[in-house]
Design a protein around this motif. Structure first.
Motif, PDB file in Angstrom:
ATOM      1  N   SER A  10       0.823  -1.210   0.000  1.00 36.26           N
ATOM      2  CA  SER A  10       0.000   0.000   0.000  1.00 36.26           C
ATOM      3  C   SER A  10       0.857   1.260   0.000  1.00 36.26           C
ATOM      4  N   ILE A  11       2.050   1.196   0.608  1.00 41.66           N
ATOM      5  CA  ILE A  11       2.944   2.357   0.602  1.00 41.66           C
ATOM      6  C   ILE A  11       3.411   2.645  -0.821  1.00 41.66           C
ATOM      7  N   TYR A  12       3.741   1.610  -1.557  1.00 47.44           N
ATOM      8  CA  TYR A  12       4.172   1.784  -2.944  1.00 47.44           C
ATOM      9  C   TYR A  12       3.022   2.305  -3.805  1.00 47.44           C
ATOM     10  N   GLU A  13       1.809   1.854  -3.494  1.00 49.39           N
ATOM     11  CA  GLU A  13       0.648   2.292  -4.271  1.00 49.39           C
ATOM     12  C   GLU A  13       0.333   3.764  -4.043  1.00 49.39           C
ATOM     13  N   LEU A  14       0.802   4.319  -2.921  1.00 46.66           N
ATOM     14  CA  LEU A  14       0.558   5.729  -2.622  1.00 46.66           C
ATOM     15  C   LEU A  14       1.543   6.659  -3.323  1.00 46.66           C
ATOM     16  N   ASN A  19       1.273   8.269 -14.725  1.00 43.52           N
ATOM     17  CA  ASN A  19       0.391   8.308 -15.894  1.00 43.52           C
ATOM     18  C   ASN A  19      -0.812   9.231 -15.701  1.00 43.52           C
ATOM     19  N   PHE A  20      -0.944   9.774 -14.503  1.00 38.67           N
ATOM     20  CA  PHE A  20      -2.074  10.659 -14.234  1.00 38.67           C
ATOM     21  C   PHE A  20      -1.778  12.052 -14.788  1.00 38.67           C
ATOM     22  N   HIS A  21      -2.792  12.676 -15.370  1.00 41.88           N
ATOM     23  CA  HIS A  21      -2.615  14.016 -15.936  1.00 41.88           C
ATOM     24  C   HIS A  21      -2.856  15.052 -14.834  1.00 41.88           C
ATOM     25  N   TRP A  22      -1.776  15.383 -14.138  1.00 37.64           N
ATOM     26  CA  TRP A  22      -1.864  16.293 -13.002  1.00 37.64           C
ATOM     27  C   TRP A  22      -2.043  17.733 -13.464  1.00 37.64           C
ATOM     28  N   LYS A  23      -2.868  18.465 -12.731  1.00 28.19           N
ATOM     29  CA  LYS A  23      -2.924  19.907 -12.931  1.00 28.19           C
ATOM     30  C   LYS A  23      -1.687  20.539 -12.315  1.00 28.19           C
ATOM     31  N   ASP A  24      -1.340  20.091 -11.119  1.00 32.31           N
ATOM     32  CA  ASP A  24      -0.105  20.491 -10.440  1.00 32.31           C
ATOM     33  C   ASP A  24       0.690  19.217 -10.179  1.00 32.31           C
ATOM     34  N   GLU A  87       0.713  -2.043 -11.491  1.00 32.62           N
ATOM     35  CA  GLU A  87      -0.402  -2.812 -12.044  1.00 32.62           C
ATOM     36  C   GLU A  87      -1.710  -2.438 -11.348  1.00 32.62           C
ATOM     37  N   THR A  88      -1.632  -2.184 -10.040  1.00 34.26           N
ATOM     38  CA  THR A  88      -2.825  -1.738  -9.306  1.00 34.26           C
ATOM     39  C   THR A  88      -3.297  -0.392  -9.830  1.00 34.26           C
ATOM     40  N   HIS A  89      -2.357   0.529 -10.070  1.00 38.75           N
ATOM     41  CA  HIS A  89      -2.707   1.827 -10.651  1.00 38.75           C
ATOM     42  C   HIS A  89      -3.426   1.647 -11.984  1.00 38.75           C
ATOM     43  N   ASP A  90      -2.888   0.760 -12.823  1.00 36.32           N
ATOM     44  CA  ASP A  90      -3.472   0.546 -14.152  1.00 36.32           C
ATOM     45  C   ASP A  90      -4.889  -0.020 -14.045  1.00 36.32           C
ATOM     46  N   ILE A  91      -5.092  -0.938 -13.092  1.00 38.54           N
ATOM     47  CA  ILE A  91      -6.423  -1.525 -12.909  1.00 38.54           C
ATOM     48  C   ILE A  91      -7.419  -0.462 -12.458  1.00 38.54           C
ATOM     49  N   LEU A  92      -7.003   0.363 -11.494  1.00 38.51           N
ATOM     50  CA  LEU A  92      -7.897   1.403 -10.981  1.00 38.51           C
ATOM     51  C   LEU A  92      -8.236   2.432 -12.055  1.00 38.51           C
ATOM     52  N   CYS A  93      -7.295   2.684 -12.954  1.00 41.42           N
ATOM     53  CA  CYS A  93      -7.522   3.687 -14.000  1.00 41.42           C
ATOM     54  C   CYS A  93      -8.470   3.190 -15.090  1.00 41.42           C
ATOM     55  N   ASP A 156     -11.778  10.185  -9.491  1.00 43.46           N
ATOM     56  CA  ASP A 156     -12.122   8.779  -9.304  1.00 43.46           C
ATOM     57  C   ASP A 156     -12.223   8.019 -10.621  1.00 43.46           C
ATOM     58  N   GLY A 157     -12.423   8.742 -11.719  1.00 45.18           N
ATOM     59  CA  GLY A 157     -12.509   8.087 -13.019  1.00 45.18           C
ATOM     60  C   GLY A 157     -13.859   7.476 -13.325  1.00 45.18           C
ATOM     61  N   PHE A 158     -14.818   7.625 -12.414  1.00 49.94           N
ATOM     62  CA  PHE A 158     -16.149   7.059 -12.626  1.00 49.94           C
ATOM     63  C   PHE A 158     -17.112   8.134 -13.122  1.00 49.94           C
ATOM     64  N   ASN A 159     -18.232   7.679 -13.636  1.00 46.19           N
ATOM     65  CA  ASN A 159     -19.291   8.586 -14.066  1.00 46.19           C
ATOM     66  C   ASN A 159     -20.139   8.926 -12.844  1.00 46.19           C
ATOM     67  N   ALA A 160     -19.616   9.803 -12.009  1.00 40.63           N
ATOM     68  CA  ALA A 160     -20.246  10.097 -10.722  1.00 40.63           C
ATOM     69  C   ALA A 160     -21.533  10.893 -10.898  1.00 40.63           C
ATOM     70  N   VAL A 161     -22.526  10.543 -10.088  1.00 39.38           N
ATOM     71  CA  VAL A 161     -23.760  11.322 -10.054  1.00 39.38           C
ATOM     72  C   VAL A 161     -23.469  12.714  -9.505  1.00 39.38           C
ATOM     73  N   ALA A 162     -22.613  12.773  -8.485  1.00 37.15           N
ATOM     74  CA  ALA A 162     -22.243  14.061  -7.892  1.00 37.15           C
ATOM     75  C   ALA A 162     -20.941  13.901  -7.126  1.00 37.15           C
ATOM     76  N   ARG A 163     -20.201  14.994  -7.037  1.00 38.67           N
ATOM     77  CA  ARG A 163     -18.992  15.058  -6.216  1.00 38.67           C
ATOM     78  C   ARG A 163     -19.094  16.306  -5.349  1.00 38.67           C
ATOM     79  N   ALA A 164     -18.720  16.177  -4.085  1.00 41.90           N
ATOM     80  CA  ALA A 164     -18.832  17.309  -3.167  1.00 41.90           C
ATOM     81  C   ALA A 164     -17.583  17.397  -2.309  1.00 41.90           C
ATOM     82  N   GLY A 165     -16.979  18.581  -2.273  1.00 42.94           N
ATOM     83  CA  GLY A 165     -15.844  18.832  -1.396  1.00 42.94           C
ATOM     84  C   GLY A 165     -16.334  19.393  -0.075  1.00 42.94           C
TER      85      GLY A 165
END
Length: 292
Positions: A10-14, A19-24, A87-93, A156-165
C-alpha cells in the motif's frame, strides 16, 4: 521514504501515479551539491516528476540496510512490489462501474496537504544521494484533506452522479455532520428537502430545541426556542458572515376568528457572527390563543 522500507504494497501504491494528468504535478526536489570547473562547490535545485523520482528513490535506498541480532539486512527499493503497485494503478484507471450502480464522491478540502517534497537547501545542499534518508524534508502544500490532495481525491474516473468537497480532514470527514446531511439527502432518508443542494447550499443543523405549552382558563400559550448552526462556504467576493454585526429580526401577527377567538404569534430571529466556519442562529416563537 523510510516507510518504503517496510515493503508494504500500500505504501508503494501511494506513490504519485506517473500516468495521471496532473494539474499540479507533484515533484521530488533536491538541492544537490555540484562542483564547477574550478572545483568550487555550488548548490543546484533539481526537480523530478513522478517517473524520474522513482529512480532517485531507488538510488537513495541502494545501500540501505538494517541491523537485527547482529545481522545486516539490505532493504533497497523493492522493484517487484513497485511493479505490482503500478499494475494496481493501471487496474484502478481502467475499472468502470455497471450502469446500475450510482457513484457519489465526497472528499476533504481546506486543509494544507503535502504535495511536493524538497530535501536540502541552497546553503546546505545534499552531497550524497544516500543522505536523503537522514535529511529533513520540506513540503509544498496544496488543497486537500491533510493527507490526500483534492485533485487526486476527486479524480475517481467514474461517471459520478455528484462530487462534493467538504471542509474536513482525512479522518474527521467520517464524523462530519455536514457529510451526514449530504449522504442523507442523496439517500433520500428522513424528511425530504427539495430545496437543498449539497454542492452549494447552506447546511442548517438544529442543535437545540425547546417547547413549552401552558393551558389557562380561556386560552393556550405555546413557546418554542430553536438553535441552529449554519455552515456555509465563502466565495471571497461578498462580505463574510463573520464581518457582519449580530442581526435581530422580529415578526408579530394576530388573527381574530368569527366567534371572537383571538390568536397571536410573535417570532424573533437572532443571527450571530460566524466563528470558524460556523454561524449560530437563535429562533424564538410564542403563540397565544384566546377563546371568545
Amino acid at each position: 521514504m523510510q516507510q518504503l522500507l517496510l515493503e508494504c504494497p500500500s505504501i508503494y501504491e501511494l506513490l504519485a501515479n506517473s500516468n495521471f494528468h496532473w494539474k499540479d504535478t507533484p515533484l521530488l526536489q533536491i538541492w544537490r551539491e555540484k562542483l564547477d570547473d574550478y572545483g568550487k562547490k555550488n548548490a543546484l535545485l533539481e526537480s523530478y516528476e513522478p517517473a524520474e523520482a522513482i529512480k532517485m528513490i531507488e538510488k537513495a535506498l541502494s545501500k540501505h540496510e538494517i541491523v537485527s541480532d547482529g545481522m545486516h539486512i539490505p532493504l533497497p527499493l523493492n522493484l517487484d512490489i513497485l511493479k505490482w503497485a503500478k499494475e494496481t494503478h493501471d487496474i484502478l484507471c481502467t475499472t468502470k462501474l455497471p450502469d446500475s450502480v450510482k457513484f457519489y464522491n465526497i472528499y476533504g478540502i481546506d486543509y494544507d496537504t503535502p504535495h511536493t517534497v524538497c530535501y536540502g537547501s541552497e546553503h546546505h545542499p545534499i552531497s550524497n544521494i544516500n543522505h536523503l534518508l537522514y535529511a529533513q524534508a520540506k513540503y509544498i502544500y496544496v488543497d486537500g484533506d491533510g493527507s490526500v490532495p483534492a485533485e487526486s481525491a476527486k479524480a475517481d474516473g467514474f461517471n459520478a452522479v455528484a462530487r462534493a468537497g467538504v471542509a474536513a480532514d482525512h479522518r474527521g470527514i467520517v464524523c462530519s455532520r455536514h457529510v451526514f446531511r449530504i449522504v442523507q439527502h442523496w439517500l433520500h432518508a428522513g424528511e425530504p428537502d427539495p430545496f437543498y443542494d449539497p454542492l452549494n447550499d447552506y447546511v442548517i443543523l438544529p442543535t437545540a430545541y425547546e417547547i413549552e405549552k401552558h393551558h389557562e382558563k380561556r386560552g393556550d400559550l405555546t413557546s418554542v426556542r430553536e438553535d441552529w448552526e449554519i455552515i456555509s462556504p465563502s466565495d471571497g467576493k461578498t462580505m463574510r458572515p463573520a464581518e457582519l454585526p449580530p442581526m435581530v429580526s422580529m415578526l408579530s401577527a394576530s388573527c381574530e376568528g368569527k366567534e371572537g377567538e383571538l390568536e397571536e404569534a410573535q417570532a424573533t430571529v437572532v443571527v450571530h457572527p460566524e466563528h470558524k466556519g460556523w454561524q449560530h442562529v437563535e429562533v424564538r416563537a410564542v403563540g397565544v390563543s384566546h377563546d371568545g
